[in-house]
Design a protein around this motif. Structure first.
Motif, PDB file in Angstrom:
ATOM      1  N   ALA A  42       4.990 -25.747  15.842  1.00  0.00           N
ATOM      2  CA  ALA A  42       5.468 -25.020  14.432  1.00  0.00           C
ATOM      3  C   ALA A  42       5.785 -25.402  13.201  1.00  0.00           C
ATOM      4  O   ALA A  42       5.913 -26.297  12.542  1.00  0.00           O
ATOM      5  N   PHE A  82       4.981 -27.388  10.879  1.00  0.00           N
ATOM      6  CA  PHE A  82       5.563 -27.370   8.848  1.00  0.00           C
ATOM      7  C   PHE A  82       6.731 -27.245   8.689  1.00  0.00           C
ATOM      8  O   PHE A  82       6.768 -26.069   7.637  1.00  0.00           O
ATOM      9  N   VAL A 110       8.601 -23.490   6.810  1.00  0.00           N
ATOM     10  CA  VAL A 110       7.488 -22.540   6.428  1.00  0.00           C
ATOM     11  C   VAL A 110       6.949 -22.704   7.419  1.00  0.00           C
ATOM     12  O   VAL A 110       6.374 -21.188   8.090  1.00  0.00           O
ATOM     13  N   GLY A 111       6.855 -23.348   8.742  1.00  0.00           N
ATOM     14  CA  GLY A 111       6.457 -22.517   9.939  1.00  0.00           C
ATOM     15  C   GLY A 111       6.989 -21.933  10.745  1.00  0.00           C
ATOM     16  O   GLY A 111       6.982 -21.252  11.744  1.00  0.00           O
ATOM     17  N   ILE A 144       6.186 -18.859   9.228  1.00  0.00           N
ATOM     18  CA  ILE A 144       5.457 -18.050   9.313  1.00  0.00           C
ATOM     19  C   ILE A 144       5.251 -17.713  11.274  1.00  0.00           C
ATOM     20  O   ILE A 144       4.999 -16.587  11.076  1.00  0.00           O
ATOM     21  N   GLY A 145       5.416 -18.570  11.909  1.00  0.00           N
ATOM     22  CA  GLY A 145       5.476 -18.250  13.164  1.00  0.00           C
ATOM     23  C   GLY A 145       6.717 -16.449  13.487  1.00  0.00           C
ATOM     24  O   GLY A 145       6.312 -15.725  14.107  1.00  0.00           O
ATOM     25  N   LEU A 155       4.594 -13.798  12.306  1.00  0.00           N
ATOM     26  CA  LEU A 155       3.880 -13.262  12.752  1.00  0.00           C
ATOM     27  C   LEU A 155       4.572 -12.358  13.937  1.00  0.00           C
ATOM     28  O   LEU A 155       3.244 -11.220  14.162  1.00  0.00           O
ATOM     29  N   PHE A 183      -1.479 -20.816   9.240  1.00  0.00           N
ATOM     30  CA  PHE A 183      -0.193 -22.228   8.591  1.00  0.00           C
ATOM     31  C   PHE A 183      -0.890 -23.185   8.714  1.00  0.00           C
ATOM     32  O   PHE A 183      -0.508 -23.677   7.835  1.00  0.00           O
ATOM     33  N   ALA A 210       0.476 -23.873   4.723  1.00  0.00           N
ATOM     34  CA  ALA A 210       1.474 -24.142   4.435  1.00  0.00           C
ATOM     35  C   ALA A 210       1.575 -25.493   4.750  1.00  0.00           C
ATOM     36  O   ALA A 210       0.854 -26.529   4.525  1.00  0.00           O
ATOM     37  N   SER A 211       2.866 -26.366   3.861  1.00  0.00           N
ATOM     38  CA  SER A 211       2.486 -27.385   3.763  1.00  0.00           C
ATOM     39  C   SER A 211       2.489 -28.206   5.032  1.00  0.00           C
ATOM     40  O   SER A 211       2.824 -27.854   6.684  1.00  0.00           O
ATOM     41  N   GLY A 212       1.770 -29.322   4.677  1.00  0.00           N
ATOM     42  CA  GLY A 212       1.514 -30.239   6.335  1.00  0.00           C
ATOM     43  C   GLY A 212       2.277 -31.232   6.472  1.00  0.00           C
ATOM     44  O   GLY A 212       3.277 -31.973   6.151  1.00  0.00           O
TER      45      GLY A 212
END
Lengths: 488, 364
Positions: free
Chosen positions: A414, A418, A421-422, A425-426, A429, B11, B14-16
């Protein structure tokens, strides 16, 4: 064999024949013919000589029988110096008990069988727990025999409210499973839920505690354990007193405790025998280790792939110099090293101790130095991987430690896709999952979600013992008071 | 299953990967320099670290000619081995001659407007043509960008100069009541030296400077004393000869009282400085003569402070922020002024420092 439902006959020969039909290719089954009493009457002693205590049979059964001078009419006339005995007329019971190491005594002309407790299978002496080393608690660990394990627990709680319920699991194994709980503390609904779940398990046998755990846990798709496995009796007792239920499984050296909460996996029973400031510091250390073990590699990847701005300049220059020859992108570099360290750990785990050391040396030299010198990975990455590994070893519970080690791989992916931000998010979750997770129908996120401020005394910090006057609500205890207020 | 899908969807918002800025593929412009070329064109320098062991230099300097800094960077991308980014910029340096001619604010616009640039970079004025600095070879120093930053920060802590980051420069440039300032850097015999403070006028053009000696007094006026401000004062004491006393100002209490009388602003600046005597070339019994010594010191400090303020007034630059006090206490009068700089130049400023000696040192 369909004969097992049947009853015994009065004829010893018929009974013996039935036995021989049933126990084919069982060379360890001993048929011992005896003539007992005055006048002599034929009797048959049957036992599996691999599962019995031969001394006990010779001294307490055969010896008194041979010198029996009374007249024996029925099997009830036989008096033997053995405490635990029972009578049955059913083949089913005979066979089951013989397989559990009991001795069956048949008497000619009687359809009852005397079952004598002569169990004596190979067992280990009680020793120091292997996986959970004890610093301040008892140095006795659970062993593979259910009775001994219950004995270890009872020594701490000689109280009539400590109840034990026995049942068996498994069609072939008939694994004895005992539920231990404090009747006036444990919640009956939770207990009933646990009993129902165990009852529904329909398998060949339960070889180890971990197997039963997987059959009865609430969410099999969760990365987190929902029951605590421990091999320390003091830990089991400490949980019993919190209103939890201890499940002792015969033939397995660890007992299962439920319902559990997430935070209990970061507590050890040693915390309570350490002074509160030190124990609190250790708790903080473990929580820090939890975050480090999950996020450190992913933070490195995120920073290097997306957010170079968040690294202080001097560190950035160091990282730049260290990564100068590394041909791999941060994700691959990190995954490579994390996999290497997992392999090292796994290799060291299964190898016998003398070779295990070699693994450490090979791993340390090859990964620590050679890989860096060869320019495959950077110095910083080695530091991060080592820190992560050490952080994951700090988690006192091996199950939780393994879950955390697993979670960092998706986090790394993640982060590489990302960035921060990833990671966020992880993390969300994981938090969301923890909040919804249940153990035996009680919230595993307690006391954080649902928030029970009173129980926070024993979470991030460990308050002084005399301040923790109530049992935690997470196991839904029916009796809350743990101690009276006797100190200010 | 539904939960799983939500988790994956999380996900996707989210920005890529397209936004990726792999550290390995970047050229970090740690120092950006702006100067004027011969024909009036803008010279943009950027210094970035090089991490390759095979290359001889640990940093590379790229010089381009452009219309604006961003234009210069676009051209520099043709030279650089990676995409040039300014997110880690430490120093933004302009040459003095360039700063004299142009409004700095418009040239620095890109550093404020583009959020990917660092706003915490130090703004520095270089005394001399910028190539002198850019192509300097410092064998006993770290990377040039770090060395520049360290010289300025150290100079700031020791009050030999000052520091200002881009964000503060931005605020001072736009504030009616203040003018921006910046540290001056120069190259002296092949070494980097912090050399006083550059003053800008309302039009953000360089107008003059304070010397290195005046810097500590500038710091005191800014109430910036911590950790300690060291001063060496020449006082005519008992022996009527030239004597030197060094003091270290440890703490101070300040009061700036503005008033408006007879068409001009008046400022009564009172300050109480607690000092430690660190050096004295005369043999006076400080304990006995404490009151006298304190008075001499205060007088000398007053003289110096007044000369600094005078200088600021002649340049019509108010980096101290007298205007802030005027605006706060005499708002109506302040609003009436067309230009605060002009009003400041005419203002009466009385500085009354008192000195309290905390300690005379250990051995005498």
């Amino acid at each position: 064999m369909n004969g097992t439902q049947q009853l015994l006959t009065h004829s010893l020969d018929t009974n013996e024949q039935t036995l021989r039909d049933y126990f084919t290719k069982t060379p360890d089954l001993v048929y011992c013919h005896l003539l007992i009493g005055e006048p002599k009457k034929r009797a048959l002693l049957v036992y599996l000589n691999t599962l019995v205590d031969k001394n006990s049979i010779n001294n307490n059964i055969i010896d008194p029988l041979l010198f029996e001078t009374k007249q024996i009419h029925t099997i009830a006339d036989i008096q033997l110096p053995i405490g635990s005995k029972s009578y049955t007329t059913k083949w089913e019971h005979v066979i089951q008990h013989v397989f559990q190491g009991e001795t069956a005594l048949f008497l000619d002309g009687d359809n009852q069988v005397l079952l004598l407790d002569t169990q004596g299978w190979p067992q280990r002496a009680i020793a120091e727990p292997q996986i959970e080393s004890s610093l301040k608690g008892s140095h006795q660990g659970f062993i593979e025999t259910c009775e001994k394990n219950i004995a270890l627990i009872r020594r701490y709680l000689p109280h009539q409210q400590l109840k034990i319920e026995e049942t068996t699991v498994g069609r072939r194994g008939h694994t004895p499973v005992s539920l231990l709980y404090l009747e006036d503390v444990a919640h009956p609904e939770v207990l009933q839920e646990l009993k129902d779940r165990i009852e529904q398990v329909d398998v060949d046998t339960i070889v180890n505690t971990g197997e039963l755990m997987q059959y009865i846990e609430d969410n099999p798709f969760s990365p987190f354990p929902q029951f605590l496995l421990t091999e320390r009796p003091d830990a089991a007792v400490s949980n019993l007193l919190q209103g939890r239920i201890v499940i002792v499984i015969d033939r397995s050296p660890s007992v299962m405790i439920g319902p559990m909460t997430f935070i209990t996996f970061f507590q050890t029973v040693d915390d309570y025998s350490t002074r509160w400031m030190i124990a609190s510091f250790l708790r903080l250390l473990r929580l820090l280790a939890f975050f480090m073990a999950i996020f450190l590699p992913s933070a490195y990847i995120a920073a290097l792939s997306f957010h170079y701005e968040i690294i202080p300049l001097n560190l950035l220059l160091t990282i730049g110099e260290s990564r100068e020859r590394v041909p791999l992108p941060p994700l691959l570099e990190a995954v490579l090293m994390e996999l290497a360290i997992e392999m090292l750990r796994e290799a060291g785990l299964r190898l016998p101790a003398p070779i295990g050391q070699t693994v450490g040396i090979v791993g340390g030299v090859v990964i620590g130095q050679a890989a860096v010198e060869a320019g495959i990975v950077s110095n910083i990455m080695v530091v991060i991987v080592s820190l992560t590994a050490i952080a994951s070893f700090i988690i006192p519970n091996p199950d939780m430690s393994e879950s955390i080690r697993l979670l960092r791989f998706p986090m790394m992916i993640a982060a590489s896709l990302f960035g921060l931000v990833g990671m966020v998010i992880g993390f969300m979750l994981i938090i969301g999952h923890l909040i919804s997770l249940e153990s035996l129908g009680t919230p595993a996120g307690s006391p954080f979600a649902p928030a029970r401020l009173r129980d926070w005394k024993d979470t991030i910090l460990r308050f002084p013992l005399w301040m923790m006057r109530t049992r935690p609500l997470s196991a839904r205890p029916t009796q809350l008071t743990r101690q009276k207020k006797f100190r200010k | 299953m539904k939960k799983c899908i939500y988790a994956i969807l999380c996900f996707f918002i989210a920005s890529g990967c397209g936004m990726k800025t792999q550290l390995d593929e970047l050229t970090l412009a740690l120092t950006v320099g702006l100067d004027e070329g011969k024909d009036g064109k803008l010279l943009v320098y950027s210094i970035s670290p090089v991490f390759n062991k095979e290359s001889k230099n640990i940093y590379e300097v790229i010089r381009t000619v452009g219309m604006t800094p961003r234009d210069g960077r676009s051209k520099a991308n043709a030279f650089a081995s990676g995409k040039i980014v300014g997110g880690k910029a430490q120093n933004i340096i302009v040459s003095k001659t360039f700063a004299k001619k142009h409004d700095m604010f418009s040239y620095l616009d890109v550093f404020f407007r583009d959020p990917k640039n660092s706003t915490t970079a130090n703004f520095i004025v270089f005394d001399g043509p910028l190539k002198e600095l850019m192509y300097i070879r410092l064998d006993d120093k770290p990377r040039l960008s770090v060395a520049i930053r360290d010289v300025i920060l150290n100079g700031h802590i020791n009050k030999q100069t000052t520091k200002i980051n881009m964000l503060l420069f931005h605020r001072l440039s736009l504030d009616r009541a203040q003018t921006p300032f910046a540290p001056i850097l120069k190259v002296h015999k092949g070494d980097l030296v912090a050399a006083g403070i550059a003053l800008f006028n309302r039009q953000r053009k360089y107008v003059g400077s304070l010397s290195q000696k005046e810097s500590p007094y500038f710091a005191i006026l800014q109430k910036n004393i911590k950790p300690a401000t060291s001063l060496t004062l020449a006082i005519k004491g008992l022996t009527k000869q030239k004597e030197y006393v060094s003091i270290s100002v440890e703490h101070g209490e300040f009061s700036y009282k503005p008033s408006f009388r007879n068409g001009v602003f008046h400022f009564d600046v009172h300050m109480k400085l607690g000092v430690i005597v660190t050096e004295s070339t005369t043999y006076i019994d400080m304990k006995k003569e404490k009151k006298k010594v304190e008075k001499w010191l205060a007088k000398e400090i007053q003289k110096q402070l007044e000369s600094v303020v005078k200088k600021l007034q002649t340049y019509e630059a108010d980096p101290i922020g007298f205007g802030l006090y005027a605006r706060a206490y005499e708002y109506r009068q302040f609003q009436k002024q067309k230009s605060w700089s002009k009003a400041f130049a005419k203002a009466e400023i009385n500085i009354r420092p008192t000195v309290e000696i905390i300690s005379y040192g250990v051995l005498q």
